[in-house]
Design a protein around this motif. Structure first.
Motif, PDB file in Angstrom:
ATOM      1  N   PHE A 111     -76.095   2.172 -32.634  1.00 38.11           N
ATOM      2  CA  PHE A 111     -74.830   1.502 -32.438  1.00 38.11           C
ATOM      3  C   PHE A 111     -74.321   1.611 -31.025  1.00 38.11           C
ATOM      4  CE2 PHE A 111     -74.767   5.453 -34.889  1.00 38.11           C
ATOM      5  CZ  PHE A 111     -74.557   6.318 -33.854  1.00 38.11           C
ATOM      6  N   HIS A 136     -72.700  -1.243 -29.013  1.00 40.36           N
ATOM      7  CA  HIS A 136     -71.316  -1.622 -29.284  1.00 40.36           C
ATOM      8  C   HIS A 136     -70.367  -0.959 -28.308  1.00 40.36           C
ATOM      9  CE1 HIS A 136     -72.051  -3.709 -32.991  1.00 40.36           C
ATOM     10  NE2 HIS A 136     -72.730  -2.698 -33.446  1.00 40.36           N
ATOM     11  N   CYS A 137     -70.674   0.256 -27.958  1.00 43.74           N
ATOM     12  CA  CYS A 137     -69.718   1.061 -27.205  1.00 43.74           C
ATOM     13  C   CYS A 137     -69.505   0.521 -25.805  1.00 43.74           C
ATOM     14  CB  CYS A 137     -70.221   2.493 -27.126  1.00 43.74           C
ATOM     15  SG  CYS A 137     -70.559   3.231 -28.724  1.00 43.74           S
ATOM     16  N   PHE A 168     -74.333  -5.844 -31.339  1.00 41.78           N
ATOM     17  CA  PHE A 168     -74.538  -4.912 -32.433  1.00 41.78           C
ATOM     18  C   PHE A 168     -76.006  -4.668 -32.572  1.00 41.78           C
ATOM     19  CE2 PHE A 168     -76.488  -6.733 -36.155  1.00 41.78           C
ATOM     20  CZ  PHE A 168     -76.425  -8.082 -35.927  1.00 41.78           C
ATOM     21  N   TRP A 198     -73.353   8.448 -37.559  1.00 40.29           N
ATOM     22  CA  TRP A 198     -71.968   8.212 -37.143  1.00 40.29           C
ATOM     23  C   TRP A 198     -71.812   8.582 -35.677  1.00 40.29           C
ATOM     24  CZ3 TRP A 198     -69.766  12.562 -35.245  1.00 40.29           C
ATOM     25  CH2 TRP A 198     -70.073  13.807 -35.822  1.00 40.29           C
ATOM     26  N   ASN A 233     -64.996   4.761 -33.363  1.00 40.67           N
ATOM     27  CA  ASN A 233     -65.743   5.371 -34.461  1.00 40.67           C
ATOM     28  C   ASN A 233     -66.675   4.342 -35.079  1.00 40.67           C
ATOM     29  OD1 ASN A 233     -64.625   8.174 -34.795  1.00 40.67           O
ATOM     30  ND2 ASN A 233     -62.721   7.008 -34.938  1.00 40.67           N
ATOM     31  N   ILE A 234     -67.938   4.721 -35.193  1.00 40.87           N
ATOM     32  CA  ILE A 234     -68.938   3.828 -35.775  1.00 40.87           C
ATOM     33  C   ILE A 234     -69.713   4.590 -36.842  1.00 40.87           C
ATOM     34  CG2 ILE A 234     -70.934   2.366 -35.333  1.00 40.87           C
ATOM     35  CD1 ILE A 234     -70.030   2.151 -32.439  1.00 40.87           C
ATOM     36  N   SER A 259     -72.824   4.011 -39.828  1.00 42.61           N
ATOM     37  CA  SER A 259     -73.931   3.090 -40.041  1.00 42.61           C
ATOM     38  C   SER A 259     -74.845   3.583 -41.147  1.00 42.61           C
ATOM     39  CB  SER A 259     -74.730   2.949 -38.734  1.00 42.61           C
ATOM     40  OG  SER A 259     -75.916   2.210 -38.934  1.00 42.61           O
ATOM     41  N   GLU A 301     -72.859  -1.674 -40.672  1.00 45.91           N
ATOM     42  CA  GLU A 301     -72.135  -0.900 -39.669  1.00 45.91           C
ATOM     43  C   GLU A 301     -70.640  -1.194 -39.766  1.00 45.91           C
ATOM     44  OE1 GLU A 301     -75.504  -0.434 -36.144  1.00 45.91           O
ATOM     45  OE2 GLU A 301     -73.566  -1.318 -35.695  1.00 45.91           O
ATOM     46  N   ILE A 340     -67.370  -0.588 -37.309  1.00 47.63           N
ATOM     47  CA  ILE A 340     -67.016  -0.242 -35.939  1.00 47.63           C
ATOM     48  C   ILE A 340     -65.500  -0.289 -35.833  1.00 47.63           C
ATOM     49  CG2 ILE A 340     -67.350  -0.787 -33.498  1.00 47.63           C
ATOM     50  CD1 ILE A 340     -69.839  -2.413 -34.418  1.00 47.63           C
ATOM     51  N   GLN A 341     -64.874   0.857 -35.718  1.00 41.98           N
ATOM     52  CA  GLN A 341     -63.415   0.954 -35.717  1.00 41.98           C
ATOM     53  C   GLN A 341     -62.936   1.393 -34.345  1.00 41.98           C
ATOM     54  OE1 GLN A 341     -61.734   3.897 -38.371  1.00 41.98           O
ATOM     55  NE2 GLN A 341     -59.907   2.648 -38.745  1.00 41.98           N
ATOM     56  N   SER A 342     -62.218   0.504 -33.653  1.00 38.51           N
ATOM     57  CA  SER A 342     -61.703   0.820 -32.320  1.00 38.51           C
ATOM     58  C   SER A 342     -60.240   1.216 -32.353  1.00 38.51           C
ATOM     59  CB  SER A 342     -61.889  -0.375 -31.383  1.00 38.51           C
ATOM     60  OG  SER A 342     -61.293  -1.542 -31.919  1.00 38.51           O
TER      61      SER A 342
END
Length: 326
Positions: free
Chosen positions: A4, A7-8, A13, A129, A140-141, A143, A160, A162-164
């Motif tokens: 992941f 994504h960061c 993705f 994670w 926070n990711i 998967s 996945e 993906i919580q920003s």
């Protein structure tokens, strides 16, 4: 492996797994182990010692997400592993790869890979994670993925979250195909039309707070299915209750149902594969895994965790790929 890190920093993705060896040999003629669709473990299933079980529990903590996300991930992991348990080996990753962090402890990650016994249709199942403190806030990711071996051509599984922020979530859910859907229309019908996967994406997109999400990587866009769910969910600032409602009533329900489809129709389904088809499929799988690994981990992991930690994690992943083979 589903990773992941793209994504960061780069936002494509990820569907990557460690690449298989570039030299492909003939697959064994031995009959693959049949996956039982019962949730009862086989008497011959590998047993975990207390240390291995302890490491697994650390992964299952999902320590940086709320209880709603944690409960969903734990249920999905337990559902998948209980169905596949007789054919999975314990996680053999080093402890400093199962959990790792950067020097400043602003980035933490956990990786949990279990290989399938040989021969069996299971290549890897993977959970992970990631928690990163970024200038824009915490990321926070979580998967969960499963990759099948060349003994079957059924699709893989990828999910996945993906919580920003508490009011922003990217939800990715797909059964990535392993055959050309234009040429093999029967494959499209079997795994995507007959299973009615499209209705899940359509249901989510009717929710006012849901918008389509597109990967910035053109390569990644080529390897997902036409029924892939890629959505961004944004609720108004402070409306965390609404986000939790959407996750509980829609995201969770869809994820569980699609996982059930994958277990029943892909992992537990029987597919006749000739030797030439297996060799071709192994080569195709290996190319995709190698390319997606390079897109994501090659550049993003060192930037998040530093060269030393990145090298350790990458070496462990590559070691898994070397010992798998075909």
């Amino acid at each position: 492996m589903a990773v992941f890190f793209g994504h960061c920093l780069n936002s494509p993705f990820s569907t990557s797994l460690p690449s298989l060896s570039s030299s492909f040999r003939s697959l064994p003629h031995s009959k693959p182990a049949r996956i039982s669709c019962s949730s009862s473990p086989s008497p011959s299933s590998p047993q975990m010692d207390p240390q291995i079980e302890g490491n697994r529990n650390k992964f299952m903590d999902f320590p940086y997400v709320s209880g709603l996300y944690r409960d969903l991930m734990v249920e999905l992991v337990l559902t998948m592993e209980s169905r596949l348990e007789p054919y999975l080996l314990p996680c053999a990753l080093p402890q400093d790869v199962q959990y790792y962090h950067n020097d400043s402890r602003t980035a933490h990650g956990s990786l949990h890979i279990r290989s399938g016994i040989k021969p069996s249709p299971i290549d890897f199942v993977l959970g992970s994670w990631l928690h990163c403190e970024l200038p824009s806030g915490a990321l926070n990711i979580t998967s969960l993925s499963a990759y099948l071996s060349p003994l079957t051509d059924a699709p893989n599984f990828l999910m996945e979250l993906i919580q920003s922020s508490p009011t922003s979530l990217v939800f990715i859910l797909d059964l990535p195909p392993r055959k050309d859907l234009v040429i093999h229309s029967d494959y499209l019908k079997t795994f995507y039309e007959d299973t009615q996967l499209e209705r899940h994406r359509q249901l989510l997109e009717k929710i006012p707070e849901v918008r389509p999400y597109s990967s910035s990587s053109l390569y990644i866009r080529c390897v997902i299915s036409p029924t892939a769910i890629l959505v961004r969910i944004e609720t108004e600032a402070g409306k965390t209750d609404r986000m939790e409602e959407i996750v509980r009533d829609y995201v969770s329900a869809v994820a569980k149902e699609v996982l059930g489809v994958w277990l029943d129709r892909c992992a537990c389904g029987e597919r006749e594969m000739g030797e030439a088809d297996r060799i071709y499929l192994a080569k195709r799988d290996g190319i995709i895994k190698k390319e997606t690994l390079q897109i994501d981990l090659g550049s993003s992991l060192p930037r998040l965790f530093g060269q030393e930690v990145a090298a350790r994690v990458l070496e462990a992943i590559q070691e898994v790929s070397r010992t798998r083979g075909i």
